[in-house]
Design an enzyme around this catalytic site. Structure first.
Site, PDB file in Angstrom:
ATOM      1  N   LEU A  54      -6.880 -10.980  17.004  1.00  0.00           N
ATOM      2  CA  LEU A  54      -6.788 -11.287  15.586  1.00  0.00           C
ATOM      3  C   LEU A  54      -6.985 -12.772  15.316  1.00  0.00           C
ATOM      4  CD1 LEU A  54      -6.367  -9.895  12.915  1.00  0.00           C
ATOM      5  CD2 LEU A  54      -3.888 -10.092  13.238  1.00  0.00           C
ATOM      6  N   THR A  90       3.738  -3.898  14.151  1.00  0.00           N
ATOM      7  CA  THR A  90       3.060  -2.791  14.819  1.00  0.00           C
ATOM      8  C   THR A  90       3.617  -1.429  14.397  1.00  0.00           C
ATOM      9  OG1 THR A  90       2.723  -1.768  17.017  1.00  0.00           O
ATOM     10  CG2 THR A  90       4.682  -3.107  16.731  1.00  0.00           C
ATOM     11  N   ASP A  91       2.804  -0.393  14.590  1.00  0.00           N
ATOM     12  CA  ASP A  91       3.250   0.985  14.375  1.00  0.00           C
ATOM     13  C   ASP A  91       4.284   1.410  15.412  1.00  0.00           C
ATOM     14  OD1 ASP A  91       1.188   0.806  16.326  1.00  0.00           O
ATOM     15  OD2 ASP A  91       0.769   2.947  16.148  1.00  0.00           O
ATOM     16  N   TYR A 139       9.015  -2.688  23.796  1.00  0.00           N
ATOM     17  CA  TYR A 139       8.057  -3.405  22.954  1.00  0.00           C
ATOM     18  C   TYR A 139       8.344  -3.146  21.475  1.00  0.00           C
ATOM     19  CZ  TYR A 139       3.648  -4.263  20.498  1.00  0.00           C
ATOM     20  OH  TYR A 139       2.696  -4.667  19.588  1.00  0.00           O
TER      21      TYR A 139
END
Length: 295
Positions: free
Chosen positions: A19, A108-109, A132
């Site tokens: 990114l 994040t998902d 995580y």
């Protein structure tokens, strides 16, 4: 932008990742002033260094792309994952709060357990099932509670022409093998990092125009559409006209240290309505990315 108006300064951390690299590409044509840092330039886990860095510069916006993203390694290296995904975020948020900087933090998902089969909204209760995911959720909370000018963007299945990612792995495998096994019971949406980078620059455009403060909070962003990892792999090979057999397998047939959410399709209604954006379908963006890889 008028010559009399000061160009806002944007700090991008984790600038060598997917990114961050896409943001660097966009910065070449942007009217804004960018500062790109990675761990060698600014260690976000060192609070005093981060605070001093901000005191020496007038930073208007900070896009935090820095993260510990080795999902499986995090299960055995939770201390380092916590240090980068939580402590570093707290330090950065503290510096942003003191400097009146707008913080745009990437999440994040993986903060969800994936047990629902409806697209996940920003108001759904997070429930991470991996170290995580746990550290990313705690990082979100640190950002939102420490800095009053925070936007959190949760994204999923990020890929790009830069760095290591699923698309590049599949193409590399196809160079030496005739078939590959890919899980089909994990459902989500691939996200082209270049698309997300453009959205974040668009958010800063709102800020420059004076309309971002009332838009703070959590947003979900991925490309449009739904896919399994099997679908994603198949699309990569189809777009590249690669002849390879793709075998759909269950997650149980490919055990990994960290659990993955089985369904993590993100609902993008909020970000589309608040910022007035349209989002490309994941397959269209994949085609663009693969074309850039060729060139």
């Amino acid at each position: 932008m008028s010559k009399n108006i000061k160009k806002p300064t944007i700090l991008v951390t984790g600038a060598n990742g997917q990114l961050g690299s896409e943001l660097r590409m966009l910065s070449a044509e942007s009217p804004y002033h960018f500062i790109f840092t990675d761990v060698d330039d600014l260690d976000l886990t060192q609070r005093e260094s981060v605070l001093a860095f901000f005191k020496e510069r007038k930073i208007d916006y900070c896009i935090n792309c820095a993260a510990y993203t080795a999902v499986d390694k995090a299960e055995a290296d939770s201390d380092l994952a916590f240090k980068i995904n939580v402590l570093a975020v707290e330090n950065l948020a503290m510096a942003c709060e003191q400097s009146e900087t707008v913080l745009i933090h990437i999440s994040t998902d993986f903060v969800f357990d994936g047990r629902s089969y409806l697209p996940i909204t920003e108001t759904d209760e997070p429930c991470p099932i991996s170290i995580y995911g746990q550290t990313k959720l705690e990082g979100e909370r640190q950002a939102l509670t420490t800095c009053t000018r925070t936007i959190v963007i949760r994204t999923s299945w990020l890929y790009s022409t830069f760095g290591n990612n699923f698309v590049k792995t599949m193409l590399r495998i196809a160079e030496t093998r005739q078939e590959v096994n890919v899980v089909f019971d994990q459902i989500g949406t691939p996200t082209y990092a270049a698309d997300l980078a453009k959205v974040m620059i668009g958010m800063i455009d709102f800020g420059v125009a004076g309309g971002l403060i009332e838009k703070l909070g959590i947003y979900h962003y991925s490309n449009e559409g739904v896919a399994s990892w099997y679908d994603f792999a198949t699309a990569v090979f189809e777009e590249k006209y690669v002849q390879i057999k793709v075998n759909p397998i269950l997650t149980s047939g490919y055990p990994l240290p960290a659990k993955r959410p089985h369904f993590s399709v993100l609902d993008k209604t909020k970000i589309k309505s608040v910022f007035g954006i349209s989002i490309p379908h994941w397959r269209a963006s994949l085609r663009i990315c693969l074309s850039k890889m060729e060139n």
